[in-house]
Write an enzyme that holds these catalytic residues in place. Structure first.
Site, PDB file in Angstrom:
ATOM      1  N   PHE A 130       0.858  -1.188   0.000  1.00  0.00           N
ATOM      2  CA  PHE A 130       0.000   0.000   0.000  1.00  0.00           C
ATOM      3  C   PHE A 130       0.889   1.230   0.000  1.00  0.00           C
ATOM      4  O   PHE A 130       1.726   1.393   0.886  1.00  0.00           O
ATOM      5  CB  PHE A 130      -0.934   0.023   1.207  1.00  0.00           C
ATOM      6  CG  PHE A 130      -1.904   1.167   1.160  1.00  0.00           C
ATOM      7  CD1 PHE A 130      -3.029   1.104   0.351  1.00  0.00           C
ATOM      8  CD2 PHE A 130      -1.678   2.326   1.889  1.00  0.00           C
ATOM      9  CE1 PHE A 130      -3.915   2.181   0.265  1.00  0.00           C
ATOM     10  CE2 PHE A 130      -2.559   3.405   1.816  1.00  0.00           C
ATOM     11  CZ  PHE A 130      -3.685   3.323   1.002  1.00  0.00           C
ATOM     12  N   ASP A 215       9.406   2.736   1.210  1.00  0.00           N
ATOM     13  CA  ASP A 215       8.255   3.456   1.736  1.00  0.00           C
ATOM     14  C   ASP A 215       8.190   3.191   3.232  1.00  0.00           C
ATOM     15  O   ASP A 215       7.731   2.149   3.679  1.00  0.00           O
ATOM     16  CB  ASP A 215       6.979   2.968   1.030  1.00  0.00           C
ATOM     17  CG  ASP A 215       5.734   3.646   1.565  1.00  0.00           C
ATOM     18  OD1 ASP A 215       5.801   4.256   2.654  1.00  0.00           O
ATOM     19  OD2 ASP A 215       4.676   3.547   0.909  1.00  0.00           O
ATOM     20  N   LYS A 244       2.895   9.886   8.312  1.00  0.00           N
ATOM     21  CA  LYS A 244       2.313   9.332   9.547  1.00  0.00           C
ATOM     22  C   LYS A 244       2.942   9.872  10.832  1.00  0.00           C
ATOM     23  O   LYS A 244       2.640  10.985  11.227  1.00  0.00           O
ATOM     24  CB  LYS A 244       2.378   7.806   9.478  1.00  0.00           C
ATOM     25  CG  LYS A 244       1.357   7.274   8.430  1.00  0.00           C
ATOM     26  CD  LYS A 244       0.983   5.849   8.695  1.00  0.00           C
ATOM     27  CE  LYS A 244       0.031   5.278   7.668  1.00  0.00           C
ATOM     28  NZ  LYS A 244      -1.369   5.475   7.960  1.00  0.00           N
TER      29      LYS A 244
HETATM   30  C1  LIG Z   1       3.264   2.299   3.749  1.00  0.00           C
HETATM   31  C2  LIG Z   1       2.300   3.398   3.424  1.00  0.00           C
HETATM   32  N1  LIG Z   1       2.552   4.206   2.378  1.00  0.00           N
HETATM   33  C3  LIG Z   1       1.728   5.207   2.049  1.00  0.00           C
HETATM   34  C4  LIG Z   1       0.563   5.431   2.753  1.00  0.00           C
HETATM   35  C5  LIG Z   1      -0.344   6.551   2.348  1.00  0.00           C
HETATM   36  O1  LIG Z   1      -0.271   7.570   3.271  1.00  0.00           O
HETATM   37  P1  LIG Z   1      -1.414   8.709   3.310  1.00  0.00           P
HETATM   38  O2  LIG Z   1      -2.662   8.035   3.740  1.00  0.00           O
HETATM   39  O3  LIG Z   1      -0.889   9.693   4.307  1.00  0.00           O
HETATM   40  O4  LIG Z   1      -1.496   9.281   1.951  1.00  0.00           O
HETATM   41  C6  LIG Z   1       0.256   4.609   3.838  1.00  0.00           C
HETATM   42  C7  LIG Z   1      -1.001   4.828   4.580  1.00  0.00           C
HETATM   43  O5  LIG Z   1      -1.506   3.993   5.241  1.00  0.00           O
HETATM   44  C8  LIG Z   1       1.140   3.570   4.182  1.00  0.00           C
HETATM   45  O6  LIG Z   1       0.886   2.753   5.196  1.00  0.00           O
END
Ligand SMILES: Cc1ncc(COP(=O)(O)O)c(C=O)c1O
Length: 393
Positions: A130, A215, A244
């Site tokens: 994700f 990520d 986050k």
């Molecule tokens: C690993 C990872 N990348 C990207 C995101 C996306 O972040 P945002 O919801 O702040 O756009 C998330 C959100 O849960 C995530 O867990």
């Protein structure tokens, strides 16, 4: 509550469904609803509130910054984004440069653009990953049902099974600009890859001249017991994305380019009005300072271990094992009843996340005390029992 539900349904788009609980205040790892009922919060705004709710350091930093200078845009210099970038560069412990944004998806958009700037056409990402909901981040996200309603996707992205080095090796070639990976799959319920996976990915990308983009939107900023999860794998990536926990509850994301990857974006090629907003940066600086001053990396490692071993020691038939690291934990269930378990927990005064049907995710604030962890462990068997009952014909 009923009133809020009705107003939500009338005024907000129906993309989230209607949440089952209305919260009015929080302190540390605790939150309270409108009836004054207290919950122990092991969700923390989906792995966001690193220092819990209403932490004095964040409150003070934000209040002071807002009173002095709230927002200027990137047309002007301001101290907080510079200080925050400098601190992040220190923490990745390598020559690097930073671009700020407002969310995890946007941090990955910046990384996507950096990958495009290599001049190579393709990107490899992982199934079940994700990376966010914007069109670029969605193209990276390895979940077809999330992508299908918005096709056609941004071209050039392929997906390989997560944790499978042979598949990654076969997919990465001279056309590959970057490999995008989460060190631990967060939204999939804290799925840890086999040992050596990230090191193998580093070797494969280095050998083919592709960037390794990690990520760390969910795993970064102390969540797994080190500043970044990549540090536990003993590797140095080319790009790291964050959001986050970084802002301690305020919206901020960052994309860090290490070495040459930090020089690929040229003037005019990317930007966002709010990126590096002084108030959000002040909050992030307070979070980073507090993590250091309060020894929270060691604390996360210790409490995380206690939670994980405590859950496994329950020997409950619904628990197959506990996955994850630090305070990003996934309780793998033997049956797909995480929604029932999370619902029973909520009724019992605990917020936990039904990440996927077969996994409950625990992402409490990094400040979760041992006493709070113990309180959760004592209550958990009854929530698991509720899940077990739901599996009976
Ligand atoms: C690993 C990872 N990348 C990207 C995101 C996306 O972040 P945002 O919801 O702040 O756009 C998330 C959100 O849960 C995530 O867990």
């Amino acid at each position: 509550m009923t009133d809020l539900s009705q107003r939500w349904q009338a005024a907000l788009m129906n993309n989230y469904g209607t949440p089952p609980l209305a919260l009015v205040r929080g302190r540390g790892a605790e939150v309270w609803d409108a009836d004054g009922r207290r919950y122990l919060d092991l969700v923390s705004g989906i792995a966001v509130n690193a220092l819990g709710h209403a932490h004095p350091a964040v409150l003070e930093a934000v209040t002071a910054q807002l009173g002095q200078l709230g927002h200027v845009s990137n047309l002007y210099l301001a101290e907080p984004p510079i200080a925050l970038a400098e601190r992040l560069v220190e923490l990745v412990d390598a020559p690097a440069r930073v671009i700020f944004c407002n969310s995890g998806a946007e941090a990955n958009e910046a990384a996507f653009k950096i990958a495009r700037r290599t001049g190579r056409p393709s990107i490899v990402a992982a199934e079940n990953s994700f990376h966010g909901r914007t069109m670029g981040a969605l193209a990276l996200t390895g979940q077809q049902p999330k992508r299908t309603p918005f096709e056609p996707m941004t071209p050039g992205v392929s997906h390989v099974p997560y944790g499978d080095l042979a598949a990654l090796d076969a997919a990465v070639d001279a056309d590959t600009a970057a490999v995008f990976l989460e060190p631990i799959l967060g939204e999939a319920g804290a799925v840890t890859p086999p040992p050596g996976y990230l090191a193998g990915a580093r070797e494969i990308t280095a050998a083919r001249g592709a960037l390794l983009v990690l990520d760390e939107v969910q795993t970064g900023i102390g969540r797994t017991g080190s500043w970044f999860a990549f540090q536990q794998a003993g590797i140095v990536p080319d790009v790291v994305t964050l959001a986050k926990g970084l802002g301690g509850g305020l919206p901020i994301g960052a994309c860090i380019g290490l070495g040459a990857a930090g020089d690929l974006l040229e003037p005019g090629q990317h930007g966002t009005t709010f990126g590096g907003n002084p108030v959000c940066c002040a909050a992030a600086l307070a979070v980073l300072r507090t993590i250091t001053d309060d020894g929270l990396l060691e604390h996360v490692t210790q409490v995380g271990k206690e939670l994980a071993t405590g859950v496994e020691a329950l020997g409950h038939p619904l628990v197959r094992r506990v996955d994850g690291a630090g305070l990003l934990l996934g309780i793998e269930l033997t049956e797909p009843v995480s929604t029932v378990v999370a619902g029973a927990a909520r009724e019992g005064g605990f917020l936990i996340n039904n990440a996927v049907p077969g996994r409950v995710r625990l992402v409490p604030p990094l400040v979760l005390s041992e006493a709070h962890a113990g309180e959760f462990l004592a209550a958990l068997p009854s929530f698991l029992d509720a899940g077990q009952v739901a599996t009976q014909p």
